[in-house]
Design an enzyme around this catalytic site. Sequence first.
Site, PDB file in Angstrom:
ATOM      1  N   GLU A 116       0.867  -1.185   0.000  1.00 15.82           N
ATOM      2  CA  GLU A 116       0.000   0.000   0.000  1.00 15.82           C
ATOM      3  C   GLU A 116       0.905   1.237   0.000  1.00 15.82           C
ATOM      4  OE1 GLU A 116      -3.954   1.817   2.202  1.00 15.82           O
ATOM      5  OE2 GLU A 116      -2.612   0.537   3.338  1.00 15.82           O
ATOM      6  N   ALA A 127      -2.472   7.697   6.748  1.00 16.01           N
ATOM      7  CA  ALA A 127      -1.548   7.375   7.831  1.00 16.01           C
ATOM      8  C   ALA A 127      -0.177   6.939   7.340  1.00 16.01           C
ATOM      9  CB  ALA A 127      -2.155   6.292   8.717  1.00 16.01           C
ATOM     10  N   HIS A 128       0.155   7.221   6.088  1.00 17.76           N
ATOM     11  CA  HIS A 128       1.461   6.848   5.549  1.00 17.76           C
ATOM     12  C   HIS A 128       2.478   7.958   5.793  1.00 17.76           C
ATOM     13  CE1 HIS A 128       0.259   3.221   3.179  1.00 17.76           C
ATOM     14  NE2 HIS A 128      -0.926   3.748   3.443  1.00 17.76           N
ATOM     15  N   HIS A 182      -5.286   6.078  -2.615  1.00 19.78           N
ATOM     16  CA  HIS A 182      -4.531   7.198  -2.041  1.00 19.78           C
ATOM     17  C   HIS A 182      -4.202   8.188  -3.161  1.00 19.78           C
ATOM     18  CE1 HIS A 182      -3.960   5.827   2.132  1.00 19.78           C
ATOM     19  NE2 HIS A 182      -4.033   4.625   1.607  1.00 19.78           N
ATOM     20  N   ASP A 235     -16.571  -1.083   8.775  1.00 23.76           N
ATOM     21  CA  ASP A 235     -16.449  -1.019  10.231  1.00 23.76           C
ATOM     22  C   ASP A 235     -17.402  -0.021  10.853  1.00 23.76           C
ATOM     23  OD1 ASP A 235     -15.264   1.294   9.327  1.00 23.76           O
ATOM     24  OD2 ASP A 235     -13.416   1.069  10.491  1.00 23.76           O
ATOM     25  N   HIS A 238     -15.294   4.053   8.628  1.00 24.21           N
ATOM     26  CA  HIS A 238     -14.726   4.526   7.373  1.00 24.21           C
ATOM     27  C   HIS A 238     -15.792   4.911   6.348  1.00 24.21           C
ATOM     28  CE1 HIS A 238     -10.955   2.839   8.926  1.00 24.21           C
ATOM     29  NE2 HIS A 238     -10.326   3.486   7.956  1.00 24.21           N
ATOM     30  N   ASP A 260      -8.350  -3.740   6.572  1.00 20.76           N
ATOM     31  CA  ASP A 260      -7.315  -2.716   6.768  1.00 20.76           C
ATOM     32  C   ASP A 260      -6.855  -2.735   8.222  1.00 20.76           C
ATOM     33  OD1 ASP A 260      -5.543  -0.742   6.058  1.00 20.76           O
ATOM     34  OD2 ASP A 260      -7.017   0.878   5.965  1.00 20.76           O
ATOM     35  N   GLY A 296      -5.948   2.971   9.528  1.00 17.89           N
ATOM     36  CA  GLY A 296      -6.414   1.598   9.419  1.00 17.89           C
ATOM     37  C   GLY A 296      -7.604   1.363  10.321  1.00 17.89           C
TER      38      GLY A 296
END
Length: 360
Positions: A116, A127-128, A182, A235, A238, A260, A296
Amino acid sequence: MSRELGAVVDGAPAILRIGDDARIQGIEAAPTLGLDRAPRVTRGFVDLHAHGAAGHSYDDAAPAGIAAALALHRAHGTTGALLSLVSAPVPALARRLAQLRSELPAHPGALGVHLEGPFLAPGRRGAHDPHALTAPTPAAVDALLEAGEGALRVVTIAPELPGALAAIDRFVAAGVDVAVGHTEADAAGAAAAFDRGASLLTHAYNAMPGLGHRDPGPIGAALERDHVVLELIADGIHVAPVVLAALVAAAPGRVALVTDAMAATGLGDGRHRLGGLDVDVVDGRPVLAGSTTLAGSTLTLDRAIAIAVGAGVDVDAAVAAATAVPAAVLGLGTRPIAAGTALADLVAIGPDGSRLDLRS
């Protein structure tokens, strides 16, 4: 002494005879079984996008940690998963790919690796680590393909990056599935990637432009193309339930439920790590420390099915989104359930989407 269970098996009503050895002894047709009240018995779930669990991240976990993370997901019905890695410098990713390539045979539930990143749009990085992001140059693509030969199954790319379309060509030619994600791409930009062979949309609605009524963005481009499977994190955080149900209805048979899931899955609230970044989990919701950016999830696929059904998705469609759809993405044949099948390889889902214990 064997016992009997009425269930829907491979789409048909049946009576399962279950032996004391926790295996199916036989299956008989049951045409009078009420389908609305019968559980669905299926092969285990397949997760195309998960980063870890039980305190272990696939980015750096030792073999025992990988096994522990896979075991936690298996306890919730997932018998096969890709190991997703977050963005890191290409040399570091290549080293990890090579390492995982040698370790995967020891983990029967590990179906390969999903990168990813690092070919992501900085403005949609989520969150990267922004310092790890880069363009998909030929040298970078070749390094990852060489290191991950036979293990690298999926890579997420923002198609607007310099060299992205050529990189998609290269990955697809090497047998690696490409996911659009992304990204800042509009519908036309995403369509160009899909028409070059990209076949997945990474966690639809998240880290991309939304589905606008005049600019449908990457989601609209994916909906228009029958070969594209859309990942969905069900969930309840998201994606709103009404949107979740609408997407499944709009792309029947083309939505894959994914978790995720990050390392905090199964551990409860507290401070955790994702890649090199701190993550705080509060009430099951993981965010980058000091921010509101989702990092995630702490989801498992059995819970995803229950949430999807609760949102109005048909139970059979929800089960397929965690089984047949992702299995087809990876080219996995679906073995029929027959005499001799172990209960450990099966999952039972009730009409309300809840996972049932086949052993009792």
